[in-house]
Design an enzyme around this catalytic site. Structure first.
Site, mmCIF file in Angstrom:
data_model
loop_
_atom_site.group_PDB
_atom_site.id
_atom_site.type_symbol
_atom_site.label_atom_id
_atom_site.label_comp_id
_atom_site.label_asym_id
_atom_site.label_seq_id
_atom_site.Cartn_x
_atom_site.Cartn_y
_atom_site.Cartn_z
ATOM 1 N N LEU A 14 0.861 -1.180 0.000
ATOM 2 C CA LEU A 14 0.000 0.000 0.000
ATOM 3 C C LEU A 14 0.897 1.229 0.000
ATOM 4 C CD1 LEU A 14 -2.469 1.820 0.434
ATOM 5 C CD2 LEU A 14 -2.440 1.158 2.857
ATOM 6 N N ASP A 41 -4.549 7.518 -3.215
ATOM 7 C CA ASP A 41 -4.288 8.931 -3.460
ATOM 8 C C ASP A 41 -5.619 9.664 -3.560
ATOM 9 O OD1 ASP A 41 -2.965 11.366 -4.164
ATOM 10 O OD2 ASP A 41 -1.385 10.203 -5.136
ATOM 11 N N LEU A 42 -5.525 10.976 -3.707
ATOM 12 C CA LEU A 42 -6.726 11.811 -3.721
ATOM 13 C C LEU A 42 -7.503 11.708 -5.024
ATOM 14 C CD1 LEU A 42 -5.236 15.053 -2.110
ATOM 15 C CD2 LEU A 42 -6.894 13.500 -1.056
ATOM 16 N N TYR A 166 6.498 22.275 8.299
ATOM 17 C CA TYR A 166 6.915 21.105 7.521
ATOM 18 C C TYR A 166 8.063 20.381 8.236
ATOM 19 C CZ TYR A 166 8.544 18.343 3.508
ATOM 20 O OH TYR A 166 8.924 17.308 2.680
ATOM 21 N N SER A 169 6.814 18.423 11.222
ATOM 22 C CA SER A 169 6.109 17.188 10.859
ATOM 23 C C SER A 169 7.081 16.080 10.499
ATOM 24 C CB SER A 169 5.149 17.452 9.689
ATOM 25 O OG SER A 169 5.842 17.621 8.455
#
Length: 262
Positions: A14, A41-42, A166, A169
């Site tokens: 995945l 994915d989107l 960023y 994260s």
């Protein structure tokens, strides 16, 4: 897309955010190394279709699954669909991520920008990993080796004050990798972090001229841009069990950017 249960043929990976850029390269490298692909994915757009076609050309069964990784409530349905159509997940690659909406002063970061970025880059991958890891522990693998690979960034250690949220994260992904490595170690499941450096993708286009000059000035010992395939091949090696007695490690794919020099 329904492919039919193919358990026993090839291990299933995945890959989140797999339709283009680094994600696309990861998908193709995994397919070439013998994995079937669940691409999450989107958008099922032309980029996704092209990536799936390339994976199939490499011999893989490849299917698209709509997924916004920041939507934690949708993770269970995603995993259920993949297991029902393809079989158990034996490799998870947390690649989906976003950059800051606007580079700027650290002192001007808004709570909205911070929350948006961490929801996709940290909270989503953490809870998706939690669910996949739990399923891995419940299921036996007929092939033996299983893995979780987190794609972070050189910004896990390199401070860039124009995109502070960023950096935060990605630094947190380092600890998440170590935590899951300890938790999954008894089951022999390897957990790794891959840290790309300056990679030529759509995400870095905004700073292309700046990076061109900095590379010429010696930013990295290897004086070139990294390519998505550099990252894809590294992820595939980890996922395929090339480092079976390693876990919790961060692999730098950055041309030596991480090396401190005098």
């Amino acid at each position: 897309m329904t492919t039919g249960n193919r358990l026993g043929r090839r291990p299933i990976a995945l890959v989140t955010g797999g339709r283009r850029g680094i994600g696309r390269a990861i998908v193709v490298s995994l397919a070439a190394r013998g994995f079937d692909i669940a691409l999450a994915d989107l958008e099922h757009d032309s980029d996704a279709v092209s990536t799936l076609d390339d994976a199939r050309a490499a011999g893989a069964i490849a299917a698209f699954y709509s997924c916004d990784v920041s939507n934690v409530d949708g993770h269970a349905a995603l995993i259920h669909a993949i297991e029902a159509e393809m079989g158990p997940i034996e490799c998870l690659v947390n690649n989906a991520g976003i950059s800051v909406q606007k580079r700027g002063d650290l002192l001007e970061i808004t709570p909205e920008s911070f929350d948006r970025l961490l929801a996709t880059n940290l909270r989503g991958p953490f809870f998706l990993t939690q669910r996949v890891a739990a399923r891995m522990l419940e299921q036996r693998s007929p092939r033996g080796y299983r893995s979780i690979v987190n794609v972070s960034s050189a910004n896990a250690f390199a401070a860039s004050i124009n995109r502070g949220e960023y950096c935060i994260s990605k630094a947190a992904i380092t600890m998440a990798t170590r935590l899951f490595a300890v938790r999954m170690g008894e089951a022999g499941i390897g957990v790794f972090e891959v840290r790309p450096g300056v990679i030529r993708t759509s995400m870095t286009q905004v700073a292309e001229a700046d990076y061109d000059q900095r590379i010429r000035d010696g930013l990295t010992p290897m004086p070139r841009w990294g390519m998505p395939e550099d990252v894809g091949d590294s992820v595939a090696a980890l996922a395929g069990g090339a480092f079976r007695f390693s876990t919790g490690d961060a692999i730098h794919v950055d041309g030596g950017l991480h090396i401190q020099r005098l």
